[in-house]
Design a protein around this motif. Structure first.
Motif, PDB file in Angstrom:
ATOM      1  N   THR A  22       0.850  -1.272  -0.046  1.00 52.23           N
ATOM      2  CA  THR A  22      -0.002  -0.058   0.000  1.00 52.23           C
ATOM      3  C   THR A  22       0.645   1.199   0.060  1.00 52.23           C
ATOM      4  O   THR A  22       0.451   2.357  -0.241  1.00 52.23           O
ATOM      5  N   VAL A  26      -0.331   4.861  -1.426  1.00 49.71           N
ATOM      6  CA  VAL A  26      -0.290   5.937  -0.890  1.00 49.71           C
ATOM      7  C   VAL A  26       0.426   7.261  -1.376  1.00 49.71           C
ATOM      8  O   VAL A  26      -0.091   8.474  -1.313  1.00 49.71           O
ATOM      9  N   TYR A  29      -1.470   8.723  -4.006  1.00 41.17           N
ATOM     10  CA  TYR A  29      -2.698   9.123  -3.533  1.00 41.17           C
ATOM     11  C   TYR A  29      -2.469  10.744  -2.903  1.00 41.17           C
ATOM     12  O   TYR A  29      -3.097  11.442  -3.211  1.00 41.17           O
ATOM     13  N   GLY A  30      -1.201  10.670  -2.313  1.00 42.89           N
ATOM     14  CA  GLY A  30      -1.157  12.178  -1.553  1.00 42.89           C
ATOM     15  C   GLY A  30      -0.143  12.938  -2.390  1.00 42.89           C
ATOM     16  O   GLY A  30      -0.593  14.107  -2.151  1.00 42.89           O
ATOM     17  N   ARG A  43       5.422  13.060   8.234  1.00 41.91           N
ATOM     18  CA  ARG A  43       4.973  11.715   8.566  1.00 41.91           C
ATOM     19  C   ARG A  43       6.138  11.288   9.541  1.00 41.91           C
ATOM     20  O   ARG A  43       5.678  10.811  10.368  1.00 41.91           O
ATOM     21  N   TRP A  88       8.755   8.411  -3.374  1.00 39.31           N
ATOM     22  CA  TRP A  88       7.967   9.817  -3.392  1.00 39.31           C
ATOM     23  C   TRP A  88       8.242  10.788  -4.281  1.00 39.31           C
ATOM     24  O   TRP A  88       7.398  11.229  -5.037  1.00 39.31           O
ATOM     25  N   SER A  97       2.391   4.042  -9.815  1.00 40.80           N
ATOM     26  CA  SER A  97       2.619   3.045  -8.480  1.00 40.80           C
ATOM     27  C   SER A  97       3.247   1.877  -8.993  1.00 40.80           C
ATOM     28  O   SER A  97       4.112   1.115  -8.359  1.00 40.80           O
ATOM     29  N   GLU A 213      -8.030  14.022   1.152  1.00 46.76           N
ATOM     30  CA  GLU A 213      -7.216  12.769   0.509  1.00 46.76           C
ATOM     31  C   GLU A 213      -5.714  12.970   0.976  1.00 46.76           C
ATOM     32  O   GLU A 213      -5.286  11.915   1.567  1.00 46.76           O
ATOM     33  N   ALA A 217      -3.943  10.105   3.512  1.00 46.33           N
ATOM     34  CA  ALA A 217      -2.569   9.686   2.982  1.00 46.33           C
ATOM     35  C   ALA A 217      -1.692   9.757   4.335  1.00 46.33           C
ATOM     36  O   ALA A 217      -0.869   8.676   4.433  1.00 46.33           O
ATOM     37  N   TRP A 220      -2.597   6.832   6.879  1.00 51.31           N
ATOM     38  CA  TRP A 220      -2.370   5.654   6.566  1.00 51.31           C
ATOM     39  C   TRP A 220      -0.764   5.468   6.816  1.00 51.31           C
ATOM     40  O   TRP A 220      -0.195   4.275   7.195  1.00 51.31           O
ATOM     41  N   SER A 221       0.066   6.435   6.255  1.00 49.23           N
ATOM     42  CA  SER A 221       1.400   6.568   6.312  1.00 49.23           C
ATOM     43  C   SER A 221       1.921   6.159   7.665  1.00 49.23           C
ATOM     44  O   SER A 221       3.020   5.561   7.778  1.00 49.23           O
TER      45      SER A 221
END
Length: 299
Positions: A22, A26, A29-30, A43, A88, A97, A213, A217, A220-221
């Motif tokens: 994932t 992410v 997504y971010g 993070r 990233w 991804s 969003e 992100a 979840w990170s």
């Protein structure tokens, strides 16, 4: 060791791979809403803020020797700052991804070849796996270069740099980091990554655009990837289960590609499928050599 404990340890590699997959999603997504290094600074900071109260409440001991702090800091720079920064940034510059996970998914090949080179000769089967993995990667990458493609020499260099960074960090940790509590170890690693990343993040002109969003992100990170995935990786390496992680890691690219197709519409062509399968099979050939996974005398 109790039966439940053994079952938990056996399940850890598979759980780690599921979480690890994932990470690339992410990032995709971010990144439309934030510059990569500023995102990572947030993070790291939030992850440390989660670990510190846990350490205090659990009365966990910190590493007792200066050398251990140094070794943990080095691994943090490689396995957090270098690896995550490269992935990233590559995704921010347009890499999908699926492709980023495929490139970093070659880590088991580099790890196995290094261990083989330092502990004995490389078998013909491993050479065949290396060639297949490389051919598969070329097939996938070839259609993504050029006008309108997601790959160029800049983001490819960043992804390859991330691959080299996490491979170096994994080997360094296995060789030099002695066993200590995963919470304090992760905190030291994250602190070192933060110190390296923060000055570079201040050079980024783009600001973070906070929305649902981006908040998702970040959450979840921190919770799943850092507190969960990175902690599992540390435990697996220290428990000697790194080979199990390596043997499963080649499943990450196809799973990531499938999720990216469902969420972002990233294309999956016949050539992509063939190349990904060739790479996965090649990695499997390289890592499935028990005598060459860990050299005699390694710790």
């Amino acid at each position: 060791m109790a039966h439940d404990d053994r079952a938990l340890i056996r399940a850890m590699p598979a759980v780690f791979v599921l979480i690890w997959s994932t990470g690339f999603i992410v990032a995709r997504y971010g990144m439309p809403h934030a510059p990569p290094l500023k995102f990572l600074v947030v993070r790291y900071t939030l992850s440390i803020a989660c670990f510190l109260p846990w350490i205090v409440l659990a009365r966990v001991k910190w590493p007792s020797h200066r050398a251990q702090w140094t070794h943990l800091a080095v691994t943090g720079i490689f396995m957090h700052a270098g690896y995550l920064g490269g992935v990233w940034a590559a995704v921010k510059l347009g890499m999908g991804s699926g492709l980023s996970s495929l490139i970093v998914g070659l880590q088991p090949v580099l790890t196995a070849l290094w261990l083989a080179a330092t502990g004995g000769k490389i078998a013909a089967r491993q050479w065949a796996g290396l060639v297949l993995g490389f051919v598969g990667l070329v097939l996938v990458v070839s259609r993504k270069f050029g006008q309108g493609g997601e790959a160029d020499w800049v983001n490819m260099s960043l992804a390859i740099g991330a691959l080299l960074s996490i491979t170096t960090g994994t080997l360094y940790q296995k060789r030099f980091v002695t066993s200590c509590d995963v919470r304090t170890a992760n905190t030291v690693q994250l602190g070192a990554a933060l110190l390296v990343t923060l000055p570079l993040a201040l050079l980024e002109v783009e600001v973070m655009h906070w929305n649902v969003e981006l908040v998702g992100a970040v959450a979840w990170s921190v919770i799943a990837l850092t507190l969960g995935g990175s902690s599992l990786l540390y435990l697996l390496i220290q428990r000697g289960a790194a080979a199990s992680v390596t043997s499963l890691m080649y499943l990450v690219p196809p799973v990531t590609a499938l999720i990216a197709w469902m969420l972002f519409g990233e294309s999956i062509t016949v050539l992509t499928v063939i190349g990904t399968l060739l790479t996965a099979f090649g990695v499997a050939l390289v890592v499935r050599q028990p005598r060459l996974v860990v050299p005699v005398g390694a710790d």
